[in-house]
Scaffold this active site. Structure first.
Site, PDB file in Angstrom:
ATOM      1  N   GLU A   1       0.601   3.653   1.694  1.00  0.00           N
ATOM      2  CA  GLU A   1       0.718   3.257   3.098  1.00  0.00           C
ATOM      3  C   GLU A   1       1.249   1.831   3.216  1.00  0.00           C
ATOM      4  O   GLU A   1       2.096   1.540   4.068  1.00  0.00           O
ATOM      5  CB  GLU A   1      -0.625   3.366   3.811  1.00  0.00           C
ATOM      6  CG  GLU A   1      -0.528   3.036   5.288  1.00  0.00           C
ATOM      7  CD  GLU A   1      -1.865   3.068   6.007  1.00  0.00           C
ATOM      8  OE1 GLU A   1      -2.031   2.280   6.962  1.00  0.00           O
ATOM      9  OE2 GLU A   1      -2.734   3.863   5.614  1.00  0.00           O
TER      10      GLU A   1
ATOM     11  N   HIS B   1      -4.593  12.058  -0.400  1.00  0.00           N
ATOM     12  CA  HIS B   1      -5.245  11.687  -1.655  1.00  0.00           C
ATOM     13  C   HIS B   1      -6.510  12.505  -1.881  1.00  0.00           C
ATOM     14  O   HIS B   1      -7.633  12.032  -1.702  1.00  0.00           O
ATOM     15  CB  HIS B   1      -5.553  10.185  -1.663  1.00  0.00           C
ATOM     16  CG  HIS B   1      -4.353   9.341  -1.912  1.00  0.00           C
ATOM     17  ND1 HIS B   1      -4.267   8.006  -1.558  1.00  0.00           N
ATOM     18  CD2 HIS B   1      -3.166   9.633  -2.500  1.00  0.00           C
ATOM     19  CE1 HIS B   1      -3.085   7.533  -1.911  1.00  0.00           C
ATOM     20  NE2 HIS B   1      -2.403   8.497  -2.478  1.00  0.00           N
TER      21      HIS B   1
END
Length: 323
Positions: free
Chosen positions: A140, A55
């Site tokens: 995640e 990210h």
């Protein structure tokens, strides 16, 4: 706000800059980026990547310029080109589908995230219902919940969720956590869960990864002594957002998340005598260096590197890329 022209030397006022250690890339991020780079070198462009490899906007844009194609789902990838799974991990259905399509896939899941997956499977095999502490929708969390059948894991995001959680049936409980959470927030949630369910066991290993913990501890050391802490990282980076929260909680008068020096509003530094700088685990070091240079252009800056944990962890690349 864009970087403006430098201030003339006579106009520059003194500023102390405290640089957090450690900061920036962790071993899992470094490995994931290398996997995409090596795949491009070995197989040529395009190489497909399911979700952002990490990210950070700058990392994604650079890899895209080299020939990486970022997609949301596997059905956007052709069968005859390599595909890389992001560092955040994927549900089991994703590699299963890739195998069925006989695709060449490379799994860049951080090994510390993979450990959480293994622990979740171990608990499930032992007949336990798993409470996962994390943020809904984060890749995640989606990946971890996708390791097990639907209903095997309950997601808890807040203290309020922990108070409201109801055990489904009579199954014993276990828990796991997203690796990039605030250590303090997670401890608070666990405190509520253990008060309500005293039999809840400790995790087999600490889930919040060493890099997240180390960067939060480094920011805590900056906290009370800084008028402003700038955290280099993208807004969708969980660990970077947590660093802003940790800095404020530790006593910093202000803390801001910036993608790079161009995002700094220099009026934030009005009245600031001590500036802290750190970066999330997916932010490249050149972005930090550019921010420091932008500060030096405007201030008579004394840069002091804080003494913190020196990280030496390294993770191996997939064999197909090193053979």
């Amino acid at each position: 706000m864009s970087v403006h022209a430098p201030i003339r030397p006579a106009q520059r006022r003194a500023l102390t800059v405290r640089l957090a250690t450690p900061r920036g890339f962790c071993a899992g991020v470094d490995r994931a980026i290398q996997i995409v780079e090596r795949a491009l070198e070995k197989f040529g462009a395009p190489v497909y990547v399911r979700h952002e490899i990490v990210h950070n906007r700058h990392v994604v844009e650079r890899l895209r310029s080299l020939g990486a194609v970022f997609v949301k789902e596997l059905d956007e990838c052709p069968d005859d080109r390599p595909v890389v799974f992001s560092a955040h991990g994927v549900p089991k259905t994703v590699p299963a589908t890739a195998r069925a399509r006989e695709m060449l896939f490379l799994d860049a899941t951080c090994p510390l995230v993979s450990k959480v997956h293994v622990e979740a499977e171990r608990h499930h095999a032992a007949g336990r219902h798993i409470i996962l502490i994390g943020h809904a929708g984060h890749p995640e969390v989606v990946g971890t919940m996708g390791q097990l059948p639907a209903g095997a894991i309950s997601l808890v995001e807040t203290v309020e969720d922990a108070e409201a959680f109801q055990r489904p049936g009579a199954a014993p409980l276990a828990y796991a956590t997203q690796t990039t959470l605030s250590v303090d927030d997670t401890s608070e949630i666990l405190g509520v869960l253990k008060r309500r369910f005293p039999e809840l066991p400790d995790p087999h290993k600490e889930d919040i990864c060493y890099a997240t913990t180390n960067r939060q501890e480094a920011v805590k050391r900056l906290g009370a002594g800084c008028d402003l802490v700038l955290v280099v990282g993208s807004a969708n980076s969980s660990n970077s957002v947590r660093l802003v929260e940790v800095a404020l909680r530790a006593g910093a008068a202000d803390a801001r998340l910036v993608d790079d020096a161009d995002q700094v509003n220099w009026s934030w530094l009005d009245g600031v005598n001590v500036l802290g700088i750190t970066a999330g685990a997916s932010a490249p070091e050149p972005l930090i260096e550019a921010l420091i240079e932008a500060v030096r252009m405007r201030f008579d800056a004394t840069v002091v590197e804080d003494d913190g944990e020196r990280e030496t962890v390294a993770f191996k690349l997939p064999r197909v890329l090193t053979a």
